[in-house]
Motif scaffolding. Structure first.
Motif, mmCIF file in Angstrom:
data_model
loop_
_atom_site.group_PDB
_atom_site.id
_atom_site.type_symbol
_atom_site.label_atom_id
_atom_site.label_comp_id
_atom_site.label_asym_id
_atom_site.label_seq_id
_atom_site.Cartn_x
_atom_site.Cartn_y
_atom_site.Cartn_z
ATOM 1 N N SER A 1 0.805 -1.221 0.000
ATOM 2 C CA SER A 1 0.000 0.000 0.000
ATOM 3 C C SER A 1 0.841 1.276 0.000
ATOM 4 O O SER A 1 0.377 2.326 -0.399
ATOM 5 C CB SER A 1 -0.951 0.013 1.192
ATOM 6 O OG SER A 1 -0.220 -0.053 2.394
ATOM 7 N N GLY A 2 2.079 1.234 0.446
ATOM 8 C CA GLY A 2 2.926 2.419 0.468
ATOM 9 C C GLY A 2 2.442 3.447 1.470
ATOM 10 O O GLY A 2 1.621 3.171 2.332
ATOM 11 N N ILE A 3 2.968 4.647 1.334
ATOM 12 C CA ILE A 3 2.561 5.786 2.172
ATOM 13 C C ILE A 3 2.048 6.871 1.237
ATOM 14 O O ILE A 3 2.682 7.195 0.234
ATOM 15 C CB ILE A 3 3.743 6.356 2.985
ATOM 16 C CG1 ILE A 3 4.362 5.309 3.882
ATOM 17 C CG2 ILE A 3 3.282 7.545 3.821
ATOM 18 C CD1 ILE A 3 5.602 5.788 4.614
ATOM 19 N N SER A 4 0.936 7.466 1.592
ATOM 20 C CA SER A 4 0.312 8.472 0.738
ATOM 21 C C SER A 4 0.336 9.850 1.407
ATOM 22 O O SER A 4 0.119 9.958 2.618
ATOM 23 C CB SER A 4 -1.133 8.062 0.466
ATOM 24 O OG SER A 4 -1.773 9.012 -0.329
ATOM 25 N N PHE A 5 0.625 10.874 0.614
ATOM 26 C CA PHE A 5 0.632 12.256 1.078
ATOM 27 C C PHE A 5 -0.244 13.082 0.143
ATOM 28 O O PHE A 5 -0.210 12.896 -1.068
ATOM 29 C CB PHE A 5 2.056 12.836 1.057
ATOM 30 C CG PHE A 5 3.033 12.046 1.878
ATOM 31 C CD1 PHE A 5 3.193 12.304 3.227
ATOM 32 C CD2 PHE A 5 3.798 11.043 1.299
ATOM 33 C CE1 PHE A 5 4.098 11.573 3.987
ATOM 34 C CE2 PHE A 5 4.700 10.309 2.052
ATOM 35 C CZ PHE A 5 4.852 10.577 3.400
ATOM 36 N N GLU A 6 -1.018 13.998 0.693
ATOM 37 C CA GLU A 6 -1.871 14.887 -0.105
ATOM 38 C C GLU A 6 -1.271 16.295 -0.095
ATOM 39 O O GLU A 6 -0.923 16.817 0.958
ATOM 40 C CB GLU A 6 -3.286 14.961 0.471
ATOM 41 C CG GLU A 6 -4.092 13.694 0.316
ATOM 42 C CD GLU A 6 -4.616 13.487 -1.098
ATOM 43 O OE1 GLU A 6 -4.927 14.480 -1.786
ATOM 44 O OE2 GLU A 6 -4.704 12.314 -1.506
ATOM 45 N N PHE A 7 -1.163 16.890 -1.277
ATOM 46 C CA PHE A 7 -0.655 18.250 -1.414
ATOM 47 C C PHE A 7 -1.706 19.107 -2.092
ATOM 48 O O PHE A 7 -2.311 18.686 -3.084
ATOM 49 C CB PHE A 7 0.651 18.259 -2.217
ATOM 50 C CG PHE A 7 1.772 17.552 -1.519
ATOM 51 C CD1 PHE A 7 2.513 18.200 -0.551
ATOM 52 C CD2 PHE A 7 2.071 16.227 -1.807
ATOM 53 C CE1 PHE A 7 3.536 17.547 0.118
ATOM 54 C CE2 PHE A 7 3.094 15.571 -1.149
ATOM 55 C CZ PHE A 7 3.828 16.230 -0.177
ATOM 56 N N GLN A 8 -1.932 20.291 -1.555
ATOM 57 C CA GLN A 8 -2.927 21.203 -2.106
ATOM 58 C C GLN A 8 -2.359 21.948 -3.307
ATOM 59 O O GLN A 8 -1.218 22.407 -3.297
ATOM 60 C CB GLN A 8 -3.374 22.218 -1.051
ATOM 61 C CG GLN A 8 -4.127 21.576 0.104
ATOM 62 C CD GLN A 8 -5.368 20.833 -0.356
ATOM 63 O OE1 GLN A 8 -6.195 21.384 -1.065
ATOM 64 N NE2 GLN A 8 -5.477 19.572 0.030
#
Length: 105
Positions: free
Chosen positions: A76-83
């Motif tokens: 699944s990895g690691i997820s980051f959200e950027f605006q």
């Protein structure tokens, strides 16, 4: 180091050896050259706060040091959200390539 680009998501995938080097040195970089003289530069660094910028054919990715040092590679990895400037978001997924063991025949 592999970079997969989609309209609302970018995936950064490292091999196990690259991941270990990333943890050891705190950074990875690579330049891909194209016909006609163009190139794309990818730079990943361990930092306190995540950030993701693309400018002048350069991908600059900063990932949180504390999370990556505790990370156990998984599918699944690691997820980051950027605006984005327009109010939408762009997802950055960090993965380590974990290959399955070959099936015994």
């Amino acid at each position: 180091m592999k970079l997969r680009i989609e309209p609302k998501k970018t995936t950064l995938r490292l091999s196990k050896a690259e991941f270990q080097s990333f943890l050891d040195t705190g950074e990875l970089s690579q330049i891909t050259h194209f016909p006609g003289g163009g190139n794309i530069s990818i730079s990943a660094q361990l930092d306190h706060d995540p950030s993701f910028m693309v400018k002048d054919n350069r991908f600059q990715i900063k990932l949180p040091n504390h999370l990556l040092r505790e990370y156990k590679p998984s599918k699944s990895g690691i997820s980051f959200e950027f605006q984005l400037d327009n109010g939408e978001s762009h997802e950055l997924v960090f993965e380590v390539d974990i290959k399955k063991k070959p099936l015994n025949k």
